[in-house]
Design an enzyme around this catalytic site. Structure first.
Site, PDB file in Angstrom:
ATOM      1  N   LYS A  53      -0.577   0.485  -2.803  1.00  0.00           N
ATOM      2  CA  LYS A  53       0.282  -0.609  -3.265  1.00  0.00           C
ATOM      3  C   LYS A  53       0.980  -1.326  -2.114  1.00  0.00           C
ATOM      4  O   LYS A  53       1.384  -2.488  -2.261  1.00  0.00           O
ATOM      5  CB  LYS A  53       1.332  -0.070  -4.237  1.00  0.00           C
ATOM      6  CG  LYS A  53       0.776   0.501  -5.529  1.00  0.00           C
ATOM      7  CD  LYS A  53       0.422  -0.585  -6.509  1.00  0.00           C
ATOM      8  CE  LYS A  53       0.131  -0.005  -7.893  1.00  0.00           C
ATOM      9  NZ  LYS A  53      -0.126  -1.060  -8.897  1.00  0.00           N
ATOM     10  N   SER A 302      -6.057   6.498  -4.383  1.00  0.00           N
ATOM     11  CA  SER A 302      -5.035   5.450  -4.427  1.00  0.00           C
ATOM     12  C   SER A 302      -3.667   5.854  -3.914  1.00  0.00           C
ATOM     13  O   SER A 302      -2.920   4.999  -3.426  1.00  0.00           O
ATOM     14  CB  SER A 302      -4.895   4.927  -5.860  1.00  0.00           C
ATOM     15  OG  SER A 302      -4.638   5.998  -6.755  1.00  0.00           O
TER      16      SER A 302
END
Length: 314
Positions: A53, A302
Site C-alpha cells: 500500500k 502483499s
C-alpha cells in the site's frame, strides 16, 4: 486519468523511486519441489509500512499540487492503506486524517498513530459516510484505498518490478480485496507479459470478486464475513472490476485452513512474516497446483502486518 494504462504505472515508478523500497524477490526450493514449478515471491511484506500500500499512497500524495497538499489528505481503511497514507503524508509534510473501523487490528491502529495521522473511528459500515464528512469539513483530498487511479497505478509498480527481475513468468498470483493491487498487476502483465495468466487470490469467506467475474456484474460485499484475511474485507471497486474484466483476470478462492497453512509455511520455511491476506497467494497456488507444474509463477505477497491471531496450534 479515468482508467489506468501501462504509462501511468511507469510514471508512478519514476515518481516514487527512492521513496519506497524496491522489494526483493525470494525463492524456496521446498516450495518448488512441492509444486513441481519455479516460484518467485515478491516480498511486499518488506515494503515501507509493511505492505504494498505504500506504493499507491506515495504516488497519490506526491502527485498532489502544492495547494491541494496544504489542505491535506483523508482516507478510510482497515489498516495497511491507512498506515501507508499516514506515512506518505508524513514524508511530504501534509496533514492526514484516517477513518478506521473500531474493529481494526490494534497493531494497525498503532502503526497509523505512529506515522502521525489523526484517526477518526466509526463502525465498519459507516466508513465511507464518515470519510465523506471529514473530507467536506477540511477540504482535504480523498485518497481512496483502491478506486483512485493514482493508487492503482502505484500498486502496479510491484508487478512492474517483478517482471523486470523475472521477465519470463507464466503466471502472477496476487491477493484481491478492493482490487487495487490486482488491477494494477493486470495492467502491467498484459502490457509486459501478455501471455502470462493473472490470478487473483480471494478468501472463500469474502468471495465478491469471484462472483463478480463469474456473473459479469459487480456483486455486493459479503456481510459480516469471518476471515483472518482482514486486509481483503473491502468490496471490489468499480474501476478495478472493469480492469479485471478487461485484462482477463481469473479468481481462485481459498478457505481459512489453506490461508493459515500458507502463513505458517512462509514463517517456518522462508522465515517471512506474512499476514493472512498476503498468504492467500500461496493458498491459491496450491489450490491449482496441478496446473502450474513446470511453469514459472510469481507471487506478490502483499503485506506482513499481523497480530498473529491466526497462530492457532497445528
Amino acid at each position: 486519468m479515468t482508467t489506468v494504462e501501462i504509462d501511468d504505472v511507469v510514471a508512478a515508478q519514476a515518481r516514487i523511486a527512492g521513496v519506497v523500497h524496491r522489494t526483493p524477490v525470494m525463492t524456496s526450493s521446498t516450495l518448488d519441489r512441492e509444486l513441481g514449478a519455479q516460484v518467485f515471491v515478491k516480498c511486499e511484506n518488506l515494503q515501507k509500512v509493511g505492505a504494498f500500500k505504500a506504493r499507491g499512497a506515495c504516488n497519490a500524495v506526491f502527485a498532489l499540487d502544492d495547494a491541494a497538499a496544504r489542505r491535506g489528505v483523508v482516507t478510510h481503511s482497515s489498516g495497511n492503506h491507512a498506515a501507508a497514507l499516514a506515512w506518505a503524508a508524513g514524508k511530504r509534510g501534509v496533514p492526514c486524517a484516517v477513518v478506521m473501523p473500531d474493529s481494526a487490528p490494534a497493531v494497525k491502529v498503532e502503526a497509523v498513530r505512529g506515522y502521525g495521522a489523526e484517526i477518526v473511528f466509526c463502525k465498519q459500515h459507516e466508513r465511507e459516510a464518515t470519510c465523506a464528512r471529514v473530507q467536506q469539513e477540511r477540504g482535504a483530498t480523498l485518497v481512496h484505498p483502491f478506486e483512485d487511479p493514482l493508487v492503482i497505478a502505484g500498486q502496479g509498480t510491484a508487478a512492474l518490478e517483478l517482471l523486470e527481475d523475472v521477465p519470463d513468468l507464466d503466471a502472477i498470483v496476487v491477493p484481491v480485496g478492493g482490487g487495487g493491487l490486482c488491477a494494477g498487476t493486470a495492467v502491467v502483465a498484459r502490457a509486459r507479459r501478455a501471455q502470462a495468466d493473472v490470478i487473483g487470490a480471494e478468501p472463500l469467506a469474502v468471495d465478491d470478486a469471484a462472483r463478480s467475474l463469474a456473473t459479469g456484474v459487480r456483486q455486493p460485499r459479503v456481510e459480516a464475513p469471518q476471515t483472518f484475511a482482514d486486509g481483503l474485507l473491502t468490496p471490489l471497486g468499480a474501476p478495478n472490476f472493469a480492469l479485471l474484466q478487461r485484462h482477463r483476470v481469473r479468481i481462485v478462492t481459498v478457505d481459512e485452513d489453506a490461508i493459515v497453512a500458507a502463513s505458517w509455511f512462509f514463517l517456518q520455511r522462508m522465515k517471512l512474516v506474512v499476514e493472512p491476506s498476503g498468504a492467500t497467494v500461496l493458498a491459491a497456488l496450491r489450490a491449482i497446483g496441478a496446473e502450474v507444474a513446470g511453469r514459472r509463477v510469481g507471487l506478490i505477497v502483499s503485506g506482513g502486518n499481523t497480530d498473529f491471531a491466526w497462530m492457532r496450534p497445528r
